[in-house]
Design an enzyme around this catalytic site. Sequence first.
Site, PDB file in Angstrom:
ATOM      1  N   GLU A 144       5.696 -12.509   1.410  1.00  0.00           N
ATOM      2  CA  GLU A 144       6.119 -11.687   0.282  1.00  0.00           C
ATOM      3  C   GLU A 144       7.340 -10.842   0.648  1.00  0.00           C
ATOM      4  O   GLU A 144       7.207  -9.865   1.374  1.00  0.00           O
ATOM      5  CB  GLU A 144       4.984 -10.742  -0.122  1.00  0.00           C
ATOM      6  CG  GLU A 144       3.635 -11.381  -0.256  1.00  0.00           C
ATOM      7  CD  GLU A 144       2.505 -10.337  -0.142  1.00  0.00           C
ATOM      8  OE1 GLU A 144       2.657  -9.211  -0.633  1.00  0.00           O
ATOM      9  OE2 GLU A 144       1.483 -10.658   0.484  1.00  0.00           O
ATOM     10  N   HIS A 189      -0.817  -2.637  -4.614  1.00  0.00           N
ATOM     11  CA  HIS A 189      -0.268  -3.539  -5.634  1.00  0.00           C
ATOM     12  C   HIS A 189      -0.284  -2.952  -7.044  1.00  0.00           C
ATOM     13  O   HIS A 189      -0.647  -3.634  -8.015  1.00  0.00           O
ATOM     14  CB  HIS A 189      -1.049  -4.861  -5.633  1.00  0.00           C
ATOM     15  CG  HIS A 189      -0.918  -5.664  -4.373  1.00  0.00           C
ATOM     16  ND1 HIS A 189       0.181  -5.609  -3.546  1.00  0.00           N
ATOM     17  CD2 HIS A 189      -1.770  -6.571  -3.795  1.00  0.00           C
ATOM     18  CE1 HIS A 189       0.016  -6.455  -2.525  1.00  0.00           C
ATOM     19  NE2 HIS A 189      -1.150  -7.025  -2.634  1.00  0.00           N
ATOM     20  N   HIS A 219       3.280 -12.899  -5.245  1.00  0.00           N
ATOM     21  CA  HIS A 219       2.137 -12.990  -4.355  1.00  0.00           C
ATOM     22  C   HIS A 219       1.568 -14.416  -4.320  1.00  0.00           C
ATOM     23  O   HIS A 219       0.340 -14.611  -4.394  1.00  0.00           O
ATOM     24  CB  HIS A 219       1.076 -11.990  -4.804  1.00  0.00           C
ATOM     25  CG  HIS A 219       0.193 -11.497  -3.718  1.00  0.00           C
ATOM     26  ND1 HIS A 219      -0.787 -12.267  -3.154  1.00  0.00           N
ATOM     27  CD2 HIS A 219       0.152 -10.315  -3.071  1.00  0.00           C
ATOM     28  CE1 HIS A 219      -1.409 -11.552  -2.222  1.00  0.00           C
ATOM     29  NE2 HIS A 219      -0.849 -10.371  -2.145  1.00  0.00           N
ATOM     30  N   ARG A 245       0.796  -1.230   0.000  1.00  0.00           N
ATOM     31  CA  ARG A 245       0.000   0.000   0.000  1.00  0.00           C
ATOM     32  C   ARG A 245       0.826   1.277   0.000  1.00  0.00           C
ATOM     33  O   ARG A 245       1.908   1.323   0.590  1.00  0.00           O
ATOM     34  CB  ARG A 245      -0.916   0.012   1.225  1.00  0.00           C
ATOM     35  CG  ARG A 245      -1.970  -1.072   1.169  1.00  0.00           C
ATOM     36  CD  ARG A 245      -2.846  -1.124   2.396  1.00  0.00           C
ATOM     37  NE  ARG A 245      -3.933  -2.076   2.186  1.00  0.00           N
ATOM     38  CZ  ARG A 245      -3.790  -3.409   2.288  1.00  0.00           C
ATOM     39  NH1 ARG A 245      -2.615  -3.938   2.629  1.00  0.00           N
ATOM     40  NH2 ARG A 245      -4.805  -4.208   2.054  1.00  0.00           N
ATOM     41  N   ASP A 282      -1.561  -9.466   8.597  1.00  0.00           N
ATOM     42  CA  ASP A 282      -1.402  -8.796   7.299  1.00  0.00           C
ATOM     43  C   ASP A 282      -0.384  -7.681   7.521  1.00  0.00           C
ATOM     44  O   ASP A 282      -0.699  -6.504   7.389  1.00  0.00           O
ATOM     45  CB  ASP A 282      -2.754  -8.244   6.822  1.00  0.00           C
ATOM     46  CG  ASP A 282      -2.727  -7.864   5.353  1.00  0.00           C
ATOM     47  OD1 ASP A 282      -1.645  -7.935   4.742  1.00  0.00           O
ATOM     48  OD2 ASP A 282      -3.795  -7.490   4.820  1.00  0.00           O
TER      49      ASP A 282
HETATM   50  C1  BGC Z   1      -2.102  -7.574   1.297  1.00  0.00           C
HETATM   51  C2  BGC Z   1      -3.524  -7.776   1.740  1.00  0.00           C
HETATM   52  C3  BGC Z   1      -4.385  -7.814   0.502  1.00  0.00           C
HETATM   53  C4  BGC Z   1      -3.907  -8.910  -0.385  1.00  0.00           C
HETATM   54  C5  BGC Z   1      -4.700  -8.929  -1.645  1.00  0.00           C
HETATM   55  C6  BGC Z   1      -1.705  -8.702   0.420  1.00  0.00           C
HETATM   56  O1  BGC Z   1      -0.394  -8.538  -0.030  1.00  0.00           O
HETATM   57  O2  BGC Z   1      -1.224  -7.467   2.391  1.00  0.00           O
HETATM   58  O3  BGC Z   1      -3.941  -6.742   2.574  1.00  0.00           O
HETATM   59  O4  BGC Z   1      -5.718  -7.997   0.828  1.00  0.00           O
HETATM   60  O5  BGC Z   1      -2.570  -8.719  -0.694  1.00  0.00           O
HETATM   61  O6  BGC Z   1      -4.691 -10.168  -2.197  1.00  0.00           O
END
Ligand code: BGC
Length: 383
Positions: A346, A134, A208, A109, A279
């Site tokens: 990640e 992303h 991811h 983010r 998260d």
């Molecule tokens: C994030 C999550 C997000 C997800 C989406 C992750 O890398 O940390 O907050 O919802 O990606 O698939």
Amino acid sequence: MIIGRGKRWVGVLMSLQAFGLPSLAVAAVEAKRVNFGTLQDGARVEAAELSNSAGMSVRIIALGAAIQSLDVPDRGGVREDVVLGYDSPREYVAKPQYFGATVGRFANRIARGKFALDGREYTLETNDGPNHLHGGVQGLDKVLWNIDEVRSGPLGRIVLRHVSPDGAGGYPGTLTVTATYSLSERNELAVEYSARTDKPTIVNITNHAYFNLAGKGDVLGHRLKLYADSYTPVDATLIPTGERRSVAGTPFDFRQPRAIGELIRDGHDEQLRFGRGYDHNFVLSGEPSPQGMRLAAWLEDPASGRVLEVFASAPGLQFYSGNFLDGTVVGKGGRIYRQGDALCLEPQLFPDAPNHADFPSARVDPGREYVNRMVFRFSVSRP
Ligand code: BGC
């Protein structure tokens, strides 16, 4: 010294010997091109596979340079696909979970989609409440990459390339991105992202993959160890506050292996409430090898014995426990994906790095190469 990409990869995998691993075996990893169906407009989605003689294989699709499947043997030699994903390309376009994808140009983010470089403010797309996530609506996960190279050998290799135009998603600079996936005979899947720009910009690219080492059910019984003494707490919109908080005495203490499900429902912890579970970005604390790689995470499915170790060149590791999988998503083989059915590890820069002067910098200038390397190494444990 400039070294070829292949040589550099051998360097990364060889660096694992610094962790006490034996040297690479000589048998060859087989590589081949395959097709992965078509998009709505008829465009073909190419793909390529690597398989080694130890029973591991991986399929990479050109859409999002994504890991679409990853077959890994358990302690009895039984192979199971250990990543979530879809059976067809159209689902990857329609659904926003980033299964196995290459995410960027800035993974994670950026607060309100805003950052400044050299006194100029840039505004990125906001696609996650008030924030940018992303790379925006048409990030690196949504584009068709070119598969430049598919090569068999002691290190089988798939090289993909994508040129992201100046201004894509709001980012300055034309960004030429390369994703290299290599598989060794020792069940090491290495991923290298590199990028060059023609204007100063910010870059943070990672993979991811959603792992489930059992290949079914949920991951709450998986045991996780993270090589991190601290993490970066977030606000209610999952933007780091800037603090680096010790994990000691908190549900974020994974310095010794612990089941993911043990404390995930600890409602006393505001951070777990904000994330609906884990998260969060962990600050990696291990000493890097001379090649710049360090052990970031160890994950075990006690039942099957499958073990995943993650080695990283990046300073941070986002541990996401699949909190937003809500049972509305039907993945490969018609399986419903529910909360906690997989987790992501990640390796990357810290979230919102461009807005925190004391976080490792995401800036990349013309003439400099951005590189992020990670190795996913599979093995088995004995009961
Ligand atoms: C994030 C999550 C997000 C997800 C989406 C992750 O890398 O940390 O907050 O919802 O990606 O698939």
